[in-house]
Scaffold this motif. Structure first.
Motif, PDB file in Angstrom:
ATOM      1  N   PRO A   1       0.820  -1.228  -0.216  1.00 18.72           N
ATOM      2  CA  PRO A   1       0.006  -0.062   0.041  1.00 18.72           C
ATOM      3  C   PRO A   1       0.879   1.296   0.076  1.00 18.72           C
ATOM      4  N   LEU A   2       0.640   2.342  -0.915  1.00 16.32           N
ATOM      5  CA  LEU A   2       1.496   3.158  -1.180  1.00 16.32           C
ATOM      6  C   LEU A   2       1.105   4.321   0.108  1.00 16.32           C
ATOM      7  N   SER A   3       0.103   4.242   0.617  1.00 18.21           N
ATOM      8  CA  SER A   3      -0.018   4.902   2.099  1.00 18.21           C
ATOM      9  C   SER A   3       0.806   4.661   3.131  1.00 18.21           C
ATOM     10  N   LEU A   4       1.394   3.587   3.157  1.00 19.02           N
ATOM     11  CA  LEU A   4       2.167   2.983   4.134  1.00 19.02           C
ATOM     12  C   LEU A   4       3.515   2.807   3.998  1.00 19.02           C
ATOM     13  N   TYR A   5       3.923   2.070   2.925  1.00 18.31           N
ATOM     14  CA  TYR A   5       5.398   1.709   2.587  1.00 18.31           C
ATOM     15  C   TYR A   5       5.972   2.481   1.582  1.00 18.31           C
ATOM     16  N   PRO A   6       6.928   3.313   1.936  1.00 15.03           N
ATOM     17  CA  PRO A   6       7.802   4.242   0.589  1.00 15.03           C
ATOM     18  C   PRO A   6       8.962   3.332   0.360  1.00 15.03           C
TER      19      PRO A   6
END
Length: 523
Positions: A183-188
């Motif tokens: 998920p792009l909201s959690l994992y850079p």
């Protein structure tokens, strides 16, 4: 009774033969390929090759750092270290992931370097004899999973399962390829310097980077990787992206401290602290230096990638001046015979047995670049840190360690003598840093099975079952359009829009009938 006596020797012989048969059946032919010319990365893999060899497997290893262990008779090592350094240079690879570089330039440079590496490795005569031989066979290929998937194609050439291994976390593109949730909201991205608690604009940046990554991979990087693989291995292999998607197993050096907890697919396995070894006696002169430092020792090393000899002159001057004013002795890993202006309390060494030094009770603080392997060694030995990040994941590592109260972070580009001294005094004199490092160490090693045992079991699992198709994530075969339910959302929006439009037309028609009829009567 006579028949039993005659049968008994046969039964005994059969029982005695079973272990030998089991060994023969379980012995596999393994091809390992690791191409990064960094010792800190390769020492993570070396226990794997050694253990596989000791378990009776035949290992052919293409590596930048061969073990050269005469006690391992069933390992064939092809040393490509000098070849890679001659075409690329160790400093170039380190600079490509400098923390001041943009995500886009870092990824592009890494792929460009790996094109060069792949050409050099595939052109090596010794390796050509392996992958072009008509009689060489393997049961599995274990390849380093560092950005480029080019070397994965060797597994397709031999038509055997592929195991990825990396002394790091996994980058965004590989997560996507194997269907691992990201998920792009959690994992850079792992070299972004951000953690899972991204602010709004960081999430925007992460999303835009992901979109660009999909474009870059599909239209530039992967076609180039496929072209290089086919140049050497022929056209009788699948497309490089399909080979990557069918990876049977991915072994990563992650941990619950520096990496955010995440839902991994069953084929992603952690192998933290693989290279940590029992404490060995120190060389006599080094032991004497540490034993005599009753006031304590500051150990300073920037690892095998950054290297102290390559740091800017301004930073070196700050370090020297600060060390000269400390009441402690300083052990400095410095890759030259002489350090101009070296204070009397400083001892330098080109190579230092880091794990054994960190185990010495007089070492009070470890000043480090915060590379993953160095952090693992410090935590394993219970030594708090002062972090000075330069490249790759080092920024996020010191950020997480600081949050855990196990280290103090510094910015080397603006570092002053007083800042450096204050950070060292803070870590040495405040007992919370030592306590927190020990706490992290207890968490880190609390597993039902040691990392090496777990890693070997999974590799042999892949060999036994000829891959892990039964564990493959369905996400690997789903397009982003389907994964994000864009098609479902569009259909639902269309249905709702159509329903609203029909309702609007119906209401309009009814109102016209009502008010239009009244108006007609009035007229």
């Amino acid at each position: 009774m006579v028949r039993m006596h005659h049968t008994l020797p046969m039964v005994v012989a059969t029982v005695q033969l079973l272990p030998a048969l089991w060994i023969t059946v379980s012995c596999a032919r393994i091809l390992g390929i690791t191409t990064l010319p960094f010792f800190s990365h390769q020492i993570v893999y070396q226990p794997i090759w050694k253990e596989l060899s000791l378990r009776g497997h035949q290992v052919t290893l293409v590596t930048t750092h061969p073990m050269k262990d005469n006690g391992l008779t069933n390992i064939t090592e092809i040393d490509i270290g000098e070849i890679i350094l001659s075409v690329l240079g160790e400093a170039s690879l380190s600079q490509d992931t400098a923390k001041d570089g943009s995500h886009y330039s870092i990824l592009r440079k890494l792929f460009e370097n790996h094109y060069i590496i792949a050409d050099a490795v595939f052109s090596d005569r010794r390796f050509i004899e392996v992958y072009n031989s008509s009689y060489v066979r393997f049961d599995v290929v274990v390849a380093e999973s560092n950005i480029s998937p080019i070397m994965y194609a060797v597994a397709a050439k031999f038509k055997v399962p592929l195991v990825g291994v990396y002394s790091f976390g996994v980058w965004m593109g590989l997560n996507h390829a194997i269907g691992n949730p990201h998920p792009l909201s959690l994992y850079p991205e792992i070299w972004s310097g951000s953690d899972g608690r991204m602010k709004f604009f960081e999430r925007i940046r992460n999303t835009l980077y992901y979109i660009w990554t999909r474009y870059y991979l599909n239209f530039e990087a992967l076609p180039k990787c496929d072209q290089i693989a086919r140049k050497y291995l022929g056209n009788d292999i699948p497309y490089i992206q399909d080979i990557e998607k069918n990876m049977s197993l991915l072994l990563l050096t992650t941990n619950p401290i520096l990496y955010e907890p995440r839902p991994n697919v069953p084929t992603v396995i952690s192998m933290e602290q693989m290279h940590i070894k029992p404490v060995k006696p120190l060389p006599k002169d080094l032991k004497q230096f540490l034993d005599n430092a009753k006031e304590g020792v500051v150990y300073f090393s920037l690892g095998s990638n950054v290297k102290s000899i390559n740091i800017p002159e301004k930073l070196r001057k700050v370090l020297i001046e600060a060390f000269a004013e400390l009441p402690y002795k300083v052990l400095w890993k410095f890759e030259a015979d002489d350090l101009p202006g070296k204070p009397e309390n400083v001892l330098i060494g080109k190579w230092i047995p880091q794990q054994d030094v960190l185990a010495h009770p007089n070492v009070k603080v470890f000043v480090t670049q915060c590379g993953l392997q160095s952090v693992e060694e410090a935590v394993a030995r219970g030594v708090p840190m002062v972090g000075m990040p330069f490249i790759a994941d080092q920024t996020r590592n010191i950020q997480r360690l600081s949050e855990e109260g196990a280290a103090v972070g510094l910015e080397h580009t603006t570092l002053t003598k007083e800042e450096f001294k204050n950070a060292i005094f803070e870590v040495v004199n405040n007992p919370k840093y030592k306590q927190n490092v020990k706490r992290l160490g207890e968490i880190w090693v609390d597993h039902p099975l040691p990392s090496l045992n777990r890693t070997i079991w999974w590799i042999e699992y892949v060999i036994r079952h000829k891959g892990t198709k039964h564990l493959r994530s369905p996400t690997a075969d789903v397009s982003w359009f389907e994964y994000l339910l864009i098609d479902v959302i569009l259909v639902l929006l269309t249905i709702v829009s159509l329903a609203l439009f029909i309702l609007y037309v119906a209401i309009k028609f009814i109102l016209r009938m009502i008010f239009g009829g009244r108006k007609l009567k009035q007229n």
